[in-house]
Enzyme design. Structure first.
Site, PDB file in Angstrom:
ATOM      1  N   LYS A  78       0.848  -1.194   0.000  1.00 39.71           N
ATOM      2  CA  LYS A  78       0.000   0.000   0.000  1.00 39.71           C
ATOM      3  C   LYS A  78       0.885   1.246   0.000  1.00 39.71           C
ATOM      4  CE  LYS A  78      -3.906   1.636   2.895  1.00 39.71           C
ATOM      5  NZ  LYS A  78      -4.689   1.273   4.121  1.00 39.71           N
ATOM      6  N   SER A 153      -9.565   0.898   3.124  1.00 32.01           N
ATOM      7  CA  SER A 153      -8.781   1.793   2.306  1.00 32.01           C
ATOM      8  C   SER A 153      -7.679   1.103   1.499  1.00 32.01           C
ATOM      9  CB  SER A 153      -8.148   2.881   3.185  1.00 32.01           C
ATOM     10  OG  SER A 153      -7.242   2.301   4.114  1.00 32.01           O
ATOM     11  N   SER A 177      -9.424  -1.710   7.190  1.00 36.04           N
ATOM     12  CA  SER A 177      -8.919  -1.470   5.834  1.00 36.04           C
ATOM     13  C   SER A 177      -8.162  -2.621   5.183  1.00 36.04           C
ATOM     14  CB  SER A 177      -8.037  -0.224   5.817  1.00 36.04           C
ATOM     15  OG  SER A 177      -8.859   0.900   5.805  1.00 36.04           O
TER      16      SER A 177
END
Ligand code: GLN
Length: 474
Positions: A78, A153, A177
């Site tokens: 990420k 996310s 997330s």
């Protein structure tokens, strides 16, 4: 979807001399690039750097297979984890050109284990969101059906695994997330115990809740990824020195006599009936394998959204104060005074959801409101910790849905922050209590959208948690 190779399969190819790291990495890069226009999973694809590392491994791969558990495995992370010399945006224009001078600890750990990082994935700006629609660089899309969100996310990291680019990836989980996008994309996603994995070099959202963890297509690969990143780090005072067991060897699939707690508070109002049915069927399959189902109570569940959105925004407002145009990233130059420069930089650099959270967080911490909101939320947080301590006297793991619905359409909730926040009902508690939890696929809706079952373990009990997930997967 089907073109993913597992870690084991890739290692077999290497061991048999049927593929070289540079071929596997090149193939992963090709797939990632080919899909990116459609799925927008990556903010940066590191072709040059990854191929260089792969070429260096080509001659040594047989030796590396012996002592590097992730030798030659393509991975993605990420884009809120710092990577030396590779742009790290957090999905925000304020860090659009930010190139860190150091690696997050997890990056060093992945590389030490032999993994090759091929890209940095799309996310909701500063990890604030549950759909990836809050990214400053456009939403990522669900590979099962690109009209739908992949969740967030850590949406891009889930997409990369679900679309078959890489066997494992890393996300961060502050309120769901990792688990929620895993559930929306039909893969495994694990949030470890708070402190199990170093957060050094993870750009902070809410420091008492943030934790890094893996995505994988199967539980064994998730266990292997966790193995590589778990353990104490002297750069992160909140990382724990609790011993790290061998997670993969705990995967026997034996759940005889295991007590699975089921809290009725997580199966009531607001839960999609198809999700309910699939999750209940998953729990029954554990029973069929010899587990015992016990009812446990989590009486403060109704407060968790309020508590989470007070504590997370409070911490975020403080953490994001550092993005002021002085030290990192964007600076808007046309300002006459220092405070005007701060204001203009933050106004231009942050998106709407980040601004909303900074305002909420500043409000709940402000004098006069601190006791009514922030302090009260901290008190309820302690009650939640007690709820779980009580529940774990009666059971070994707890099973709930990961999210109340399957993936929703892009745009469907983007004008309704409250509806979006309510989707976090089953996941945020786990961050507030610091517990480990994993989302495991347990079927699909009639529209063909994946559904995830969340298993929650006691602190530092990931080995058992993963074994239950493994049993469910069988
Ligand atoms: N959806 C939650 C939020 O918007 C969780 C985010 C996260 O875990 N990073 O805050």
């Amino acid at each position: 979807m089907a073109n993913t190779n597992t870690i084991e399969e890739l290692h077999k190819l290497y061991a048999a001399g049927e593929a070289k790291p540079s071929e596997i990495i090149n193939r992963a890069l090709d797939r990632a690039e080919a899909d990116n226009e459609r799925l927008n999973a990556y903010l940066t694809i590191n072709r040059e750097g990854a191929l260089k590392q792969a070429a260096a491994l080509d001659a040594d791969i047989q030796a590396a297979l012996k002592d590097k558990p992730l030798a030659g495995i393509p991975v993605v992370v990420k884009d809120n984890m710092c990577t030396t010399g590779v742009r790290t945006t957090c999905g925000s224009h304020i860090l659009g050109n930010y190139v860190p001078p150091y690696n997050a600890t997890v990056i060093n750990q992945l590389e030490a284990a032999g993994a090759i990082i091929i890209g940095k994935t799309n996310l909701d700006e500063f990890a604030m969101g549950g759909s990836t629609e809050n990214s400053g660089f456009g939403p990522a899309r669900n590979p099962i059906n690109p009209d739908y969100v992949p969740g967030g996310s850590s949406g891009g990291s889930a997409v990369a695994v679900a679309a078959g680019h890489v066997p494992i990836s890393l996300g961060s989980d502050t309120g769901g997330s990792i688990r929620q996008p895993a559930s929306f994309c039909g893969i495994v996603g694990l949030k470890p115990t708070y402190g199990r994995v170093s957060r050094f070099g993870l750009v902070a959202f809410a420091s008492s809740l943030d934790q890094i963890g893996p995505f994988a297509t199967n539980v064994k690969d998730a266990a292997r990824a966790l193995q590589a990143i778990a353990g104490h780090d002297r750069h992160d005072a909140t990382s724990s020195s609790v011993a790290v067991p061998d997670f993969a060897s705990a995967l026997t699939g034996d759940v005889k006599g295991l007590r699975v707690g089921v809290p009725p508070e997580c199966f009531g109002e607001g839960l999609d009936p198809e999700v309910k049915a699939r999750v209940e069927a998953g729990i029954q399959s554990l029973q069929a394998r010899g587990a015992e189902i016990v009812e446990v109570s989590l009486p403060h569940t109704k407060y968790v959204i309020a508590v989470y959105y007070i504590i997370a925004t409070a911490e975020a407002s403080s953490n994001l104060a550092r993005f002021d145009g002085v030290r990192y990233g964007l600076r808007v130059e046309e300002a006459r005074t220092l405070s005007e420069m701060y204001r203009r930089t933050r106004d231009a650099g942050f998106g709407a959801e980040v601004k909303r959270r900074i305002m909420l967080g500043t409000f709940v911490l402000s004098s006069g409101y601190y006791d009514a909101y922030y302090e009260k939320a901290q008190r309820v947080r302690t009650m939640l910790v007690n709820d779980f301590a009580e529940a774990f006297k009666k059971c070994d793991v707890i099973a709930t849905p990961t999210a109340p619905t399957p993936a929703f359409k892009i745009g469907e909730k983007s004008d309704d922050p409250l509806a979006m926040y309510l989707g976090d009902i089953y996941t945020v508690t786990i961050n507030l209590t610091g517990l480990p939890a994993v989302s495991v696929p347990c079927g699909a809706s009639s529209a063909g959208l994946p559904i995830g079952l969340q298993l929650i373990g006691n602190h530092f009990d990931e080995a058992r948690l993963l074994n239950v997930a493994y049993a469910l997967e069988q």
